[in-house]
Design a protein around this motif. Sequence first.
Motif, mmCIF file in Angstrom:
data_model
loop_
_atom_site.group_PDB
_atom_site.id
_atom_site.type_symbol
_atom_site.label_atom_id
_atom_site.label_comp_id
_atom_site.label_asym_id
_atom_site.label_seq_id
_atom_site.Cartn_x
_atom_site.Cartn_y
_atom_site.Cartn_z
ATOM 1 N N GLY A 12 0.856 -0.973 0.060
ATOM 2 C CA GLY A 12 -0.020 0.184 0.062
ATOM 3 C C GLY A 12 0.704 1.140 0.044
ATOM 4 O O GLY A 12 0.631 2.223 -0.666
ATOM 5 N N LEU A 13 1.946 1.164 0.848
ATOM 6 C CA LEU A 13 2.668 2.440 0.993
ATOM 7 C C LEU A 13 3.332 2.699 -0.376
ATOM 8 O O LEU A 13 3.619 3.706 -1.002
ATOM 9 N N ALA A 14 3.755 1.363 -1.167
ATOM 10 C CA ALA A 14 4.515 1.570 -2.556
ATOM 11 C C ALA A 14 3.555 2.071 -3.429
ATOM 12 O O ALA A 14 4.015 2.788 -4.303
ATOM 13 N N VAL A 15 2.200 1.821 -3.477
ATOM 14 C CA VAL A 15 1.415 2.135 -4.136
ATOM 15 C C VAL A 15 0.972 3.675 -4.259
ATOM 16 O O VAL A 15 1.150 4.232 -5.124
ATOM 17 N N TRP A 16 0.899 4.110 -2.873
ATOM 18 C CA TRP A 16 0.782 5.479 -2.826
ATOM 19 C C TRP A 16 2.085 6.403 -3.121
ATOM 20 O O TRP A 16 1.837 7.490 -3.901
ATOM 21 N N ALA A 17 3.037 5.941 -3.271
ATOM 22 C CA ALA A 17 4.426 6.562 -3.218
ATOM 23 C C ALA A 17 4.506 6.552 -4.940
ATOM 24 O O ALA A 17 4.826 7.601 -5.725
ATOM 25 N N PHE A 18 4.153 5.495 -5.550
ATOM 26 C CA PHE A 18 4.040 5.499 -6.965
ATOM 27 C C PHE A 18 2.986 6.465 -7.715
ATOM 28 O O PHE A 18 3.268 7.278 -8.475
ATOM 29 N N ILE A 19 1.873 6.573 -7.090
ATOM 30 C CA ILE A 19 0.670 7.410 -7.526
ATOM 31 C C ILE A 19 1.299 8.918 -7.211
ATOM 32 O O ILE A 19 1.118 9.702 -8.098
ATOM 33 N N ILE A 20 1.810 9.123 -6.180
ATOM 34 C CA ILE A 20 2.570 10.565 -5.729
ATOM 35 C C ILE A 20 3.475 10.943 -6.951
ATOM 36 O O ILE A 20 3.432 12.019 -7.440
ATOM 37 N N VAL A 21 4.389 10.095 -7.351
ATOM 38 C CA VAL A 21 5.294 10.125 -8.326
ATOM 39 C C VAL A 21 4.797 10.425 -9.731
ATOM 40 O O VAL A 21 4.998 11.655 -10.414
ATOM 41 N N LEU A 22 3.626 9.852 -10.027
ATOM 42 C CA LEU A 22 2.967 9.864 -11.197
ATOM 43 C C LEU A 22 2.415 11.305 -11.329
ATOM 44 O O LEU A 22 2.116 12.165 -12.249
ATOM 45 N N ARG A 23 1.711 11.707 -10.071
ATOM 46 C CA ARG A 23 0.972 12.798 -10.114
ATOM 47 C C ARG A 23 2.145 14.181 -10.199
ATOM 48 O O ARG A 23 1.611 15.023 -10.819
ATOM 49 N N GLU A 24 3.215 14.056 -9.723
ATOM 50 C CA GLU A 24 4.278 15.176 -9.790
ATOM 51 C C GLU A 24 4.860 15.086 -11.161
ATOM 52 O O GLU A 24 5.086 16.278 -11.450
ATOM 53 N N LYS A 25 4.548 14.287 -11.998
ATOM 54 C CA LYS A 25 5.150 14.214 -13.311
ATOM 55 C C LYS A 25 4.041 14.558 -14.241
ATOM 56 O O LYS A 25 4.124 14.418 -15.534
ATOM 57 N N GLY A 26 2.897 15.001 -13.626
ATOM 58 C CA GLY A 26 1.783 15.364 -14.425
ATOM 59 C C GLY A 26 0.936 14.151 -15.081
ATOM 60 O O GLY A 26 0.128 14.386 -16.004
ATOM 61 N N ILE A 27 1.183 12.680 -14.696
ATOM 62 C CA ILE A 27 0.453 11.753 -15.283
ATOM 63 C C ILE A 27 -0.608 11.381 -14.324
ATOM 64 O O ILE A 27 -0.405 11.008 -13.212
ATOM 65 N N VAL A 28 -1.803 11.354 -14.886
ATOM 66 C CA VAL A 28 -3.094 11.309 -13.999
ATOM 67 C C VAL A 28 -3.729 10.025 -14.577
ATOM 68 O O VAL A 28 -4.307 10.239 -15.706
ATOM 69 N N ILE A 29 -4.026 8.899 -14.064
ATOM 70 C CA ILE A 29 -4.671 7.783 -14.378
ATOM 71 C C ILE A 29 -6.017 7.755 -13.674
ATOM 72 O O ILE A 29 -5.864 7.519 -12.390
ATOM 73 N N PRO A 30 -7.107 8.280 -14.274
ATOM 74 C CA PRO A 30 -8.257 8.541 -13.440
ATOM 75 C C PRO A 30 -8.629 7.550 -12.122
ATOM 76 O O PRO A 30 -8.465 8.130 -11.288
ATOM 77 N N VAL A 31 -9.256 6.678 -12.465
ATOM 78 C CA VAL A 31 -9.487 5.953 -11.288
ATOM 79 C C VAL A 31 -8.499 5.477 -10.399
ATOM 80 O O VAL A 31 -8.587 5.495 -9.173
ATOM 81 N N HIS A 35 -9.098 7.425 -6.939
ATOM 82 C CA HIS A 35 -9.811 6.793 -5.980
ATOM 83 C C HIS A 35 -9.086 5.231 -5.441
ATOM 84 O O HIS A 35 -9.570 4.987 -4.126
ATOM 85 N N LEU A 36 -7.833 4.847 -5.984
ATOM 86 C CA LEU A 36 -7.184 3.796 -5.445
ATOM 87 C C LEU A 36 -6.661 4.260 -3.934
ATOM 88 O O LEU A 36 -6.798 3.263 -2.868
ATOM 89 N N THR A 37 -6.139 5.361 -3.866
ATOM 90 C CA THR A 37 -5.628 5.557 -2.721
ATOM 91 C C THR A 37 -6.646 5.839 -1.430
ATOM 92 O O THR A 37 -6.251 5.447 -0.349
ATOM 93 N N ASP A 38 -7.932 6.280 -1.805
ATOM 94 C CA ASP A 38 -8.708 6.335 -0.768
ATOM 95 C C ASP A 38 -9.364 5.079 -0.449
ATOM 96 O O ASP A 38 -9.609 4.838 0.601
ATOM 97 N N PHE A 39 -9.421 4.065 -1.500
ATOM 98 C CA PHE A 39 -9.806 2.637 -1.308
ATOM 99 C C PHE A 39 -8.772 1.861 -0.072
ATOM 100 O O PHE A 39 -9.393 1.214 0.664
ATOM 101 N N ILE A 40 -7.545 2.175 -0.377
ATOM 102 C CA ILE A 40 -6.482 1.589 0.511
ATOM 103 C C ILE A 40 -6.306 2.249 1.794
ATOM 104 O O ILE A 40 -5.677 1.733 2.520
ATOM 105 N N THR A 41 -6.707 3.553 1.876
ATOM 106 C CA THR A 41 -6.385 4.523 2.982
ATOM 107 C C THR A 41 -6.917 3.758 4.472
ATOM 108 O O THR A 41 -6.119 3.726 5.333
#
Length: 117
Positions: A12-31, A35-41
């Motif tokens: 879960g921590l790895a997924v969060w970190a991966f999504i944060i890196v994607l967001r900072e690079k401007g890559i947004v995969i909608p679902v 929502h995945l980060t909220d689902f695993i929170t």
Amino acid sequence: MKNSISCGFLLGLAVWAFIIVLREKGIVIPVISNHLTDFITLPMYAYLVEYIMNDLLCYRWKPDLKFIIISAVYLSLLFEVVCPILSEKFTGDFWDVLAYFVGGMIYYLAKVRLFTN
């Protein structure tokens, strides 16, 4: 509970970190990004509290349904109501609220109900 951090929690921590890196690079995969980060929170939160209580404080505790529901309400109010009022970085979203509750219920059913000692 074992005396080590769960592989699921670390994943879960790895997924969060991966999504944060994607967001900072401007890559947004909608679902996934929305929502995945909220689902695993909530599962990660419940696991962390359970780990601290049982393994670090040596107290016998496991999250019950009341804890899961109250935690989902708390996270929903905090991140979907209060934070959007305080910052433009946050947006209130019904689907995020649903993700908190669904993630919490899956954690409760899988961890607490199915794998009870």
